[in-house]
Motif scaffolding. Sequence first.
Motif, PDB file in Angstrom:
ATOM      1  N   PRO A 149       8.959  11.348   4.779  1.00 21.30           N
ATOM      2  CA  PRO A 149       7.946  11.607   3.746  1.00 21.30           C
ATOM      3  C   PRO A 149       6.715  12.297   4.314  1.00 21.30           C
ATOM      4  O   PRO A 149       6.497  12.317   5.525  1.00 21.30           O
ATOM      5  CB  PRO A 149       7.569  10.190   3.307  1.00 21.30           C
ATOM      6  N   ASN A 191       0.834  -1.207   0.000  1.00 22.91           N
ATOM      7  CA  ASN A 191       0.000   0.000   0.000  1.00 22.91           C
ATOM      8  C   ASN A 191       0.871   1.260   0.000  1.00 22.91           C
ATOM      9  O   ASN A 191       2.077   1.184   0.239  1.00 22.91           O
ATOM     10  CB  ASN A 191      -0.842   0.060   1.290  1.00 22.91           C
ATOM     11  N   ASP A 228       4.738  -7.351   2.372  1.00 23.34           N
ATOM     12  CA  ASP A 228       3.686  -6.701   3.166  1.00 23.34           C
ATOM     13  C   ASP A 228       2.973  -7.733   4.021  1.00 23.34           C
ATOM     14  O   ASP A 228       2.550  -8.774   3.525  1.00 23.34           O
ATOM     15  CB  ASP A 228       2.664  -5.980   2.271  1.00 23.34           C
ATOM     16  N   LEU A 229       2.852  -7.402   5.281  1.00 21.93           N
ATOM     17  CA  LEU A 229       2.125  -8.270   6.208  1.00 21.93           C
ATOM     18  C   LEU A 229       0.631  -8.209   5.913  1.00 21.93           C
ATOM     19  O   LEU A 229      -0.113  -9.152   6.192  1.00 21.93           O
ATOM     20  CB  LEU A 229       2.408  -7.813   7.653  1.00 21.93           C
ATOM     21  N   THR A 243      -1.948   8.737   2.394  1.00 19.80           N
ATOM     22  CA  THR A 243      -2.101   7.284   2.381  1.00 19.80           C
ATOM     23  C   THR A 243      -3.144   6.947   3.444  1.00 19.80           C
ATOM     24  O   THR A 243      -3.641   7.843   4.115  1.00 19.80           O
ATOM     25  CB  THR A 243      -0.782   6.581   2.757  1.00 19.80           C
ATOM     26  N   ARG A 244      -3.387   5.675   3.634  1.00 17.28           N
ATOM     27  CA  ARG A 244      -4.377   5.327   4.672  1.00 17.28           C
ATOM     28  C   ARG A 244      -3.884   5.762   6.053  1.00 17.28           C
ATOM     29  O   ARG A 244      -4.658   5.921   6.982  1.00 17.28           O
ATOM     30  CB  ARG A 244      -4.675   3.833   4.641  1.00 17.28           C
ATOM     31  N   ALA A 299       2.718  12.123   2.798  1.00 18.89           N
ATOM     32  CA  ALA A 299       1.913  11.660   1.669  1.00 18.89           C
ATOM     33  C   ALA A 299       0.515  11.268   2.125  1.00 18.89           C
ATOM     34  O   ALA A 299       0.308  10.885   3.268  1.00 18.89           O
ATOM     35  CB  ALA A 299       2.580  10.442   1.020  1.00 18.89           C
ATOM     36  N   THR A 341      12.834   4.831   6.889  1.00 21.10           N
ATOM     37  CA  THR A 341      11.760   5.809   6.758  1.00 21.10           C
ATOM     38  C   THR A 341      11.512   6.436   8.125  1.00 21.10           C
ATOM     39  O   THR A 341      10.968   5.814   9.029  1.00 21.10           O
ATOM     40  CB  THR A 341      10.477   5.151   6.209  1.00 21.10           C
ATOM     41  N   LEU A 346       3.031   4.505   0.288  1.00 22.66           N
ATOM     42  CA  LEU A 346       4.355   4.915  -0.194  1.00 22.66           C
ATOM     43  C   LEU A 346       5.166   3.734  -0.708  1.00 22.66           C
ATOM     44  O   LEU A 346       5.824   3.821  -1.747  1.00 22.66           O
ATOM     45  CB  LEU A 346       5.122   5.606   0.947  1.00 22.66           C
ATOM     46  N   LYS A 380      10.591   6.652  15.158  1.00 19.53           N
ATOM     47  CA  LYS A 380      11.103   7.252  13.926  1.00 19.53           C
ATOM     48  C   LYS A 380      12.454   7.934  14.146  1.00 19.53           C
ATOM     49  O   LYS A 380      13.301   7.951  13.251  1.00 19.53           O
ATOM     50  CB  LYS A 380      10.079   8.244  13.366  1.00 19.53           C
ATOM     51  N   TYR A 407       5.345   6.599  18.125  1.00 19.33           N
ATOM     52  CA  TYR A 407       5.756   6.693  16.713  1.00 19.33           C
ATOM     53  C   TYR A 407       6.957   7.637  16.567  1.00 19.33           C
ATOM     54  O   TYR A 407       7.918   7.336  15.849  1.00 19.33           O
ATOM     55  CB  TYR A 407       4.544   7.195  15.936  1.00 19.33           C
ATOM     56  N   ASN A 419       6.299 -10.635   8.476  1.00 22.94           N
ATOM     57  CA  ASN A 419       6.140  -9.570   9.474  1.00 22.94           C
ATOM     58  C   ASN A 419       7.556  -9.082   9.782  1.00 22.94           C
ATOM     59  O   ASN A 419       8.371  -9.849  10.297  1.00 22.94           O
ATOM     60  CB  ASN A 419       5.482 -10.178  10.721  1.00 22.94           C
ATOM     61  N   VAL A 420       7.846  -7.832   9.484  1.00 24.85           N
ATOM     62  CA  VAL A 420       9.228  -7.367   9.639  1.00 24.85           C
ATOM     63  C   VAL A 420       9.706  -7.425  11.095  1.00 24.85           C
ATOM     64  O   VAL A 420      10.912  -7.419  11.359  1.00 24.85           O
ATOM     65  CB  VAL A 420       9.433  -5.932   9.078  1.00 24.85           C
ATOM     66  N   ASN A 461      10.309   0.481   4.945  1.00 27.99           N
ATOM     67  CA  ASN A 461       9.162   1.381   4.811  1.00 27.99           C
ATOM     68  C   ASN A 461       7.963   0.944   5.657  1.00 27.99           C
ATOM     69  O   ASN A 461       7.138   1.776   6.024  1.00 27.99           O
ATOM     70  CB  ASN A 461       8.780   1.446   3.317  1.00 27.99           C
TER      71      ASN A 461
HETATM   72  P1  NAI Z   1       0.445   2.585   4.746  1.00 29.20           P
HETATM   73  O1  NAI Z   1      -0.311   2.138   5.939  1.00 29.20           O
HETATM   74  O2  NAI Z   1      -0.288   2.918   3.491  1.00 29.20           O
HETATM   75  O3  NAI Z   1       1.567   1.504   4.375  1.00 29.20           O
HETATM   76  C1  NAI Z   1       2.310   0.835   5.327  1.00 29.20           C
HETATM   77  C2  NAI Z   1       2.385  -0.608   4.905  1.00 29.20           C
HETATM   78  O4  NAI Z   1       3.214  -1.329   5.845  1.00 29.20           O
HETATM   79  C3  NAI Z   1       1.037  -1.304   4.900  1.00 29.20           C
HETATM   80  O5  NAI Z   1       0.790  -1.873   3.618  1.00 29.20           O
HETATM   81  C4  NAI Z   1       1.148  -2.356   5.991  1.00 29.20           C
HETATM   82  O6  NAI Z   1       0.423  -3.541   5.712  1.00 29.20           O
HETATM   83  C5  NAI Z   1       2.646  -2.602   6.037  1.00 29.20           C
HETATM   84  N1  NAI Z   1       3.066  -3.154   7.321  1.00 29.20           N
HETATM   85  C6  NAI Z   1       2.689  -2.742   8.550  1.00 29.20           C
HETATM   86  N2  NAI Z   1       3.268  -3.492   9.506  1.00 29.20           N
HETATM   87  C7  NAI Z   1       4.018  -4.413   8.857  1.00 29.20           C
HETATM   88  C8  NAI Z   1       4.866  -5.458   9.307  1.00 29.20           C
HETATM   89  N3  NAI Z   1       5.013  -5.719  10.605  1.00 29.20           N
HETATM   90  N4  NAI Z   1       5.519  -6.182   8.381  1.00 29.20           N
HETATM   91  C9  NAI Z   1       5.379  -5.940   7.050  1.00 29.20           C
HETATM   92  N5  NAI Z   1       4.551  -4.966   6.572  1.00 29.20           N
HETATM   93  C10 NAI Z   1       3.899  -4.202   7.465  1.00 29.20           C
HETATM   94  O7  NAI Z   1       1.314   3.835   5.235  1.00 29.20           O
HETATM   95  P2  NAI Z   1       2.303   4.833   4.456  1.00 29.20           P
HETATM   96  O8  NAI Z   1       1.818   6.183   4.736  1.00 29.20           O
HETATM   97  O9  NAI Z   1       2.520   4.402   3.073  1.00 29.20           O
HETATM   98  O10 NAI Z   1       3.624   4.636   5.332  1.00 29.20           O
HETATM   99  C11 NAI Z   1       4.855   4.122   4.823  1.00 29.20           C
HETATM  100  C12 NAI Z   1       5.976   4.557   5.746  1.00 29.20           C
HETATM  101  O11 NAI Z   1       6.107   5.979   5.720  1.00 29.20           O
HETATM  102  C13 NAI Z   1       5.742   4.183   7.207  1.00 29.20           C
HETATM  103  O12 NAI Z   1       6.963   3.809   7.793  1.00 29.20           O
HETATM  104  C14 NAI Z   1       5.256   5.480   7.803  1.00 29.20           C
HETATM  105  O13 NAI Z   1       5.497   5.539   9.176  1.00 29.20           O
HETATM  106  C15 NAI Z   1       6.080   6.487   7.027  1.00 29.20           C
HETATM  107  N6  NAI Z   1       5.564   7.835   7.025  1.00 29.20           N
HETATM  108  C16 NAI Z   1       4.421   8.150   6.337  1.00 29.20           C
HETATM  109  C17 NAI Z   1       3.988   9.458   6.327  1.00 29.20           C
HETATM  110  C18 NAI Z   1       2.827   9.871   5.525  1.00 29.20           C
HETATM  111  O14 NAI Z   1       2.580  11.081   5.436  1.00 29.20           O
HETATM  112  N7  NAI Z   1       2.090   8.957   4.915  1.00 29.20           N
HETATM  113  C19 NAI Z   1       4.654  10.506   7.091  1.00 29.20           C
HETATM  114  C20 NAI Z   1       5.863  10.088   7.733  1.00 29.20           C
HETATM  115  C21 NAI Z   1       6.284   8.788   7.703  1.00 29.20           C
END
Ligand code: NAI
Length: 306
Positions: free
Chosen positions: A195, A17, A38-39, A199-200, A197, A150, A19, A169, A165, A73-74, A100
């Motif tokens: 980042p 999903n 992805d988990l 996202t969910r 963005a 990230t 980013l 981070k 969080y 699961n990471v 990520n």
């Molecule tokens: P998202 O929720 O769309 O994507 C995160 C993905 O990580 C999901 O698909 C989820 O299933 C997967 N995931 C969660 N736990 C897991 C695990 N234990 N093992 C494997 N996969 C796992 O969120 P987004 O926004 O795309 O976030 C991506 C990264 O960017 C994250 O690290 C988030 O903290 C970071 N971030 C995002 C920001 C934003 O504005 N969206 C801002 C700052 C940081």
Amino acid sequence: MTIRFDDQVVIVTGSGNGLGKSHALEFARRGAHVVVNDLGGARDGSGASSEAAQAVVKEIESNGGEAIANGANVADYDQVEAMVGQAVDKWGRVDVLVNNAGILRDKTFAKMDLADFQMVMDVHVKGSVNCTKAVWERMRERQYGRIVMTTSASGLYGNFGQTNYGAAKMALVGFMNTLCLEGQKYGIRVNALAPIAATRMTEDLMPEQILGLLQPEAVTPAVIFMCSEEAPNRQIIAAGAGGFAKVTIQETPGIFLKPDSLTAENVAEGWDKIADTKGERELQYGGEQTEKFVTGAANMLGIKLE
Ligand code: NAI
């Protein structure tokens, strides 16, 4: 100069999903073999499903690229090691790791259970440590590696309701700083992305008009740059809505107190000067701070250092 990843093997965690998906698609477009990990759980880390990762793999394949789905699961080292094994069995190497995967469990610190603190630390910190550990020796042996952490503005600057969080981070920045020192002579470069963005993870935090500007695809170019052969090292790049900036941690020149005036009152009195940012700089390793203080004190006291 076109950045390409032909024959390179790239692991993007949490790329079912948001980013991660955007990063994975772009690596594949640029010729990489991609592990779409992805988990498949919910935003708070509960549950699991392989659907999201498989859908991204299908999209890559339908564009003519190569990818495999992985549901590790990471936070679980054995699963992470198996994921790296899967990549190596299929393609023989790992060149790039983008840490990520992430979850949120927001609450004010007063209301937060320690279990919610731990869970967020486990996914972000232990998850990134596990994945890095599982590729590190191979990258050292091959004298090449690109790793991205990230991080987040929440860790760098704070965000109400995100002590867990934010702590996680910022821990990744500390992890990166030392990895850079240890990986440099093996051709491994480590950088961090901050980042922003739509996202969910952020969909209920911002109004729709703003979310419209914040497409994940606007962040991915920073990740591609940080994973290229010409990548920088030990940088934090903030990216969102088409904006790109470098984040640094700076230290002011400060003041020196003589042994007979080493009191809290003199620190309080000197505070404006201590906090004066003129001449501040980014130190490159922890020992530089020791050198700065010891040299400054020796100069003040007229001691000649050997
Ligand atoms: P998202 O929720 O769309 O994507 C995160 C993905 O990580 C999901 O698909 C989820 O299933 C997967 N995931 C969660 N736990 C897991 C695990 N234990 N093992 C494997 N996969 C796992 O969120 P987004 O926004 O795309 O976030 C991506 C990264 O960017 C994250 O690290 C988030 O903290 C970071 N971030 C995002 C920001 C934003 O504005 N969206 C801002 C700052 C940081």
